[in-house]
Scaffold this motif. Structure first.
Motif, PDB file in Angstrom:
ATOM      1  N   SER A 100       0.702  -1.313   0.019  1.00 47.48           N
ATOM      2  CA  SER A 100       0.024  -0.094  -0.144  1.00 47.48           C
ATOM      3  C   SER A 100       0.761   1.411   0.020  1.00 47.48           C
ATOM      4  CB  SER A 100      -0.906  -0.076   1.243  1.00 47.48           C
ATOM      5  OG  SER A 100      -0.210   0.118   2.288  1.00 47.48           O
ATOM      6  N   ILE A 101       0.322   2.413  -0.334  1.00 42.18           N
ATOM      7  CA  ILE A 101       1.021   3.711  -0.679  1.00 42.18           C
ATOM      8  C   ILE A 101       1.453   3.971   1.075  1.00 42.18           C
ATOM      9  CG2 ILE A 101       0.833   5.960  -1.145  1.00 42.18           C
ATOM     10  CD1 ILE A 101      -0.595   5.344  -3.551  1.00 42.18           C
ATOM     11  N   PRO A 102       0.409   3.952   1.853  1.00 38.74           N
ATOM     12  CA  PRO A 102       0.929   4.409   3.214  1.00 38.74           C
ATOM     13  C   PRO A 102       1.948   3.724   3.791  1.00 38.74           C
ATOM     14  CG  PRO A 102      -1.303   4.521   3.177  1.00 38.74           C
ATOM     15  CD  PRO A 102      -1.189   3.638   1.912  1.00 38.74           C
ATOM     16  N   TYR A 103       2.193   2.261   3.475  1.00 41.88           N
ATOM     17  CA  TYR A 103       3.419   1.664   3.890  1.00 41.88           C
ATOM     18  C   TYR A 103       4.586   2.084   3.169  1.00 41.88           C
ATOM     19  CZ  TYR A 103       6.782  -2.174   3.651  1.00 41.88           C
ATOM     20  OH  TYR A 103       7.882  -3.165   3.753  1.00 41.88           O
ATOM     21  N   CYS A 104       4.511   2.248   2.063  1.00 38.39           N
ATOM     22  CA  CYS A 104       5.649   2.578   1.045  1.00 38.39           C
ATOM     23  C   CYS A 104       6.253   4.192   1.764  1.00 38.39           C
ATOM     24  CB  CYS A 104       5.333   2.753  -0.286  1.00 38.39           C
ATOM     25  SG  CYS A 104       4.889   1.225  -1.083  1.00 38.39           S
ATOM     26  N   ILE A 105       5.201   4.752   2.164  1.00 38.17           N
ATOM     27  CA  ILE A 105       5.713   6.268   2.545  1.00 38.17           C
ATOM     28  C   ILE A 105       6.230   6.149   3.977  1.00 38.17           C
ATOM     29  CG2 ILE A 105       4.720   8.504   3.416  1.00 38.17           C
ATOM     30  CD1 ILE A 105       2.635   8.196   1.261  1.00 38.17           C
ATOM     31  N   LYS A 106       5.543   5.336   4.881  1.00 42.58           N
ATOM     32  CA  LYS A 106       6.210   5.197   6.395  1.00 42.58           C
ATOM     33  C   LYS A 106       6.949   4.762   6.486  1.00 42.58           C
ATOM     34  CE  LYS A 106       3.968   4.662  10.745  1.00 42.58           C
ATOM     35  NZ  LYS A 106       2.785   4.212  11.644  1.00 42.58           N
ATOM     36  N   TYR A 107       7.043   3.516   5.909  1.00 45.31           N
ATOM     37  CA  TYR A 107       8.278   2.274   6.310  1.00 45.31           C
ATOM     38  C   TYR A 107       9.367   2.376   5.277  1.00 45.31           C
ATOM     39  CZ  TYR A 107       5.095   0.967   9.807  1.00 45.31           C
ATOM     40  OH  TYR A 107       4.226   0.767  10.919  1.00 45.31           O
ATOM     41  N   ASN A 122       5.572  14.541  -8.189  1.00 47.40           N
ATOM     42  CA  ASN A 122       6.334  13.667  -9.156  1.00 47.40           C
ATOM     43  C   ASN A 122       7.555  13.175  -8.889  1.00 47.40           C
ATOM     44  OD1 ASN A 122       4.178  13.789 -11.108  1.00 47.40           O
ATOM     45  ND2 ASN A 122       4.769  15.566 -11.916  1.00 47.40           N
ATOM     46  N   GLU A 123       8.233  13.963  -8.221  1.00 49.27           N
ATOM     47  CA  GLU A 123       9.461  13.673  -7.502  1.00 49.27           C
ATOM     48  C   GLU A 123       9.350  12.324  -6.493  1.00 49.27           C
ATOM     49  OE1 GLU A 123      12.478  17.338  -6.953  1.00 49.27           O
ATOM     50  OE2 GLU A 123      10.510  17.749  -6.249  1.00 49.27           O
ATOM     51  N   VAL A 124       8.199  12.394  -5.632  1.00 44.43           N
ATOM     52  CA  VAL A 124       7.990  11.104  -4.955  1.00 44.43           C
ATOM     53  C   VAL A 124       7.406  10.031  -5.777  1.00 44.43           C
ATOM     54  CG1 VAL A 124       6.185  10.302  -3.094  1.00 44.43           C
ATOM     55  CG2 VAL A 124       7.104  12.846  -2.989  1.00 44.43           C
ATOM     56  N   LYS A 125       6.747  10.372  -6.863  1.00 45.97           N
ATOM     57  CA  LYS A 125       6.427   9.082  -7.574  1.00 45.97           C
ATOM     58  C   LYS A 125       7.740   8.576  -8.449  1.00 45.97           C
ATOM     59  CE  LYS A 125       3.796   8.591 -12.037  1.00 45.97           C
ATOM     60  NZ  LYS A 125       3.350   7.056 -11.885  1.00 45.97           N
ATOM     61  N   PHE A 135       2.815   4.120  -8.700  1.00 45.38           N
ATOM     62  CA  PHE A 135       1.726   4.531  -8.022  1.00 45.38           C
ATOM     63  C   PHE A 135       1.304   6.138  -8.790  1.00 45.38           C
ATOM     64  CE2 PHE A 135       4.074   3.104  -4.082  1.00 45.38           C
ATOM     65  CZ  PHE A 135       3.029   1.967  -4.053  1.00 45.38           C
ATOM     66  N   LYS A 136      -0.069   6.122  -8.889  1.00 41.81           N
ATOM     67  CA  LYS A 136      -0.566   7.403  -9.628  1.00 41.81           C
ATOM     68  C   LYS A 136      -0.230   8.521  -9.025  1.00 41.81           C
ATOM     69  CE  LYS A 136      -4.256   5.035 -12.082  1.00 41.81           C
ATOM     70  NZ  LYS A 136      -5.644   4.626 -11.996  1.00 41.81           N
ATOM     71  N   ALA A 137       0.245   9.558  -9.320  1.00 40.54           N
ATOM     72  CA  ALA A 137       0.253  10.825  -8.517  1.00 40.54           C
ATOM     73  C   ALA A 137      -0.910  11.220  -7.765  1.00 40.54           C
ATOM     74  CB  ALA A 137       0.887  11.894  -9.682  1.00 40.54           C
ATOM     75  N   ASN A 138      -1.885  11.297  -8.297  1.00 40.42           N
ATOM     76  CA  ASN A 138      -3.056  11.591  -7.513  1.00 40.42           C
ATOM     77  C   ASN A 138      -3.218  10.581  -6.282  1.00 40.42           C
ATOM     78  OD1 ASN A 138      -4.114  13.670  -8.796  1.00 40.42           O
ATOM     79  ND2 ASN A 138      -5.463  12.765  -9.998  1.00 40.42           N
ATOM     80  N   SER A 139      -3.069   9.510  -6.265  1.00 37.39           N
ATOM     81  CA  SER A 139      -2.854   8.586  -5.337  1.00 37.39           C
ATOM     82  C   SER A 139      -2.018   8.896  -4.156  1.00 37.39           C
ATOM     83  CB  SER A 139      -2.901   7.325  -5.322  1.00 37.39           C
ATOM     84  OG  SER A 139      -3.962   6.752  -6.451  1.00 37.39           O
ATOM     85  N   LEU A 140      -0.833   9.281  -4.572  1.00 33.25           N
ATOM     86  CA  LEU A 140       0.122   9.800  -3.884  1.00 33.25           C
ATOM     87  C   LEU A 140      -0.025  10.941  -3.109  1.00 33.25           C
ATOM     88  CD1 LEU A 140       3.457   8.778  -5.860  1.00 33.25           C
ATOM     89  CD2 LEU A 140       2.808   7.825  -3.677  1.00 33.25           C
ATOM     90  N   HIS A 141      -0.400  11.725  -3.886  1.00 33.45           N
ATOM     91  CA  HIS A 141      -0.899  13.242  -3.228  1.00 33.45           C
ATOM     92  C   HIS A 141      -1.942  12.995  -2.163  1.00 33.45           C
ATOM     93  CE1 HIS A 141      -2.269  17.253  -3.095  1.00 33.45           C
ATOM     94  NE2 HIS A 141      -3.516  16.934  -3.255  1.00 33.45           N
ATOM     95  N   LYS A 159       4.742  27.356  -8.211  1.00 31.28           N
ATOM     96  CA  LYS A 159       3.620  26.717  -8.901  1.00 31.28           C
ATOM     97  C   LYS A 159       2.455  26.744  -8.488  1.00 31.28           C
ATOM     98  CE  LYS A 159       7.187  23.731 -11.115  1.00 31.28           C
ATOM     99  NZ  LYS A 159       7.491  22.253 -11.154  1.00 31.28           N
ATOM    100  N   ASN A 160       1.490  27.463  -8.856  1.00 29.74           N
ATOM    101  CA  ASN A 160       0.170  27.433  -8.163  1.00 29.74           C
ATOM    102  C   ASN A 160      -0.469  26.091  -8.059  1.00 29.74           C
ATOM    103  OD1 ASN A 160      -0.372  29.837  -7.264  1.00 29.74           O
ATOM    104  ND2 ASN A 160      -1.505  30.895  -8.815  1.00 29.74           N
ATOM    105  N   GLY A 161      -0.894  25.766  -7.091  1.00 30.07           N
ATOM    106  CA  GLY A 161      -1.811  24.574  -7.012  1.00 30.07           C
ATOM    107  C   GLY A 161      -0.929  23.422  -6.886  1.00 30.07           C
ATOM    108  N   THR A 162       0.345  23.459  -6.584  1.00 32.67           N
ATOM    109  CA  THR A 162       1.263  22.466  -6.283  1.00 32.67           C
ATOM    110  C   THR A 162       1.857  22.593  -4.942  1.00 32.67           C
ATOM    111  OG1 THR A 162       2.168  22.681  -8.830  1.00 32.67           O
ATOM    112  CG2 THR A 162       3.718  21.497  -7.215  1.00 32.67           C
ATOM    113  N   ASN A 163       2.001  21.353  -4.358  1.00 29.33           N
ATOM    114  CA  ASN A 163       2.450  21.318  -2.883  1.00 29.33           C
ATOM    115  C   ASN A 163       3.890  20.747  -2.947  1.00 29.33           C
ATOM    116  OD1 ASN A 163      -0.106  22.112  -1.618  1.00 29.33           O
ATOM    117  ND2 ASN A 163      -0.572  20.031  -1.784  1.00 29.33           N
TER     118      ASN A 163
END
Length: 168
Positions: A100-107, A122-125, A135-141, A159-163
């Motif tokens: 899962s994405i949360p696993y990948c992020i956290k662990y 996109n860098e995280v992707k 992973f899809k960028a929207n799912s990562l976001h 960049k407006n609208g970018t985090n």
């Protein structure tokens, strides 16, 4: 629900996250119905301790540990259980799937220095692509936003609208 049941519920979610499994796959491996697992994790319905037997048997985590408010599953729980169940094909196959994405992020991502400097989605992707996970960028976001207790989210200065995402 009483306080100890809520603690157990939260700890089971932590275990599932540490394994990178969906509720469906975790329930299957713990010999529970998905609805029973959902009820346990939600903390809204009482559950029988007997319902935890499958989770305890599969993960080898003791009930007394599940009951602790300061419980944290081992960081390498997925790897431990993958090794343990290597000869059990039905379990091994699920543990070898894309986590899962949360696993990948956290662990996988947070223990590295990757987010020491702010990064765009996109860098995280690309970070995860290098590990073989597409992973899809929207799912990562979405997942990154849900982990705001671990990740600092700030608007991109140019960049407006970018985090931008970084470690807290």
């Amino acid at each position: 629900m009483d306080k100890s049941s809520l603690i157990i519920s939260a700890n089971i979610i932590e275990i599932r996250d540490a394994l990178g499994l969906s509720q469906k796959d975790f329930a299957l491996l713990a010999h529970l119905s998905t609805s029973t697992l959902v009820n346990i994790e939600s903390g809204k319905k009482s559950f029988r301790i007997k319902s935890l037997d499958g989770i305890i048997n599969f993960t080898t985590i003791k009930l007394e540990d599940l009951s602790k408010s300061n419980f944290a599953p081992p960081n390498n729980l997925r790897e431990i259980l993958t090794k343990k169940y290597k000869a059990v094909t039905s379990v091994y196959v699920l543990l070898r799937q894309e986590p899962s994405i949360p696993y990948c992020i956290k662990y996988k991502m947070l223990p590295t220095n990757f987010l020491n400097t702010p990064k765009e989605t996109n860098e995280v992707k690309r970070f995860f692509l290098d590990m073989g996970w597409n992973f899809k960028a929207n799912s990562l976001h979405t997942a990154l936003k849900r982990m705001s207790h671990l990740i600092k989210i700030s608007p991109h200065p140019e960049k407006n609208g970018t985090n931008l995402y970084s470690k807290k």
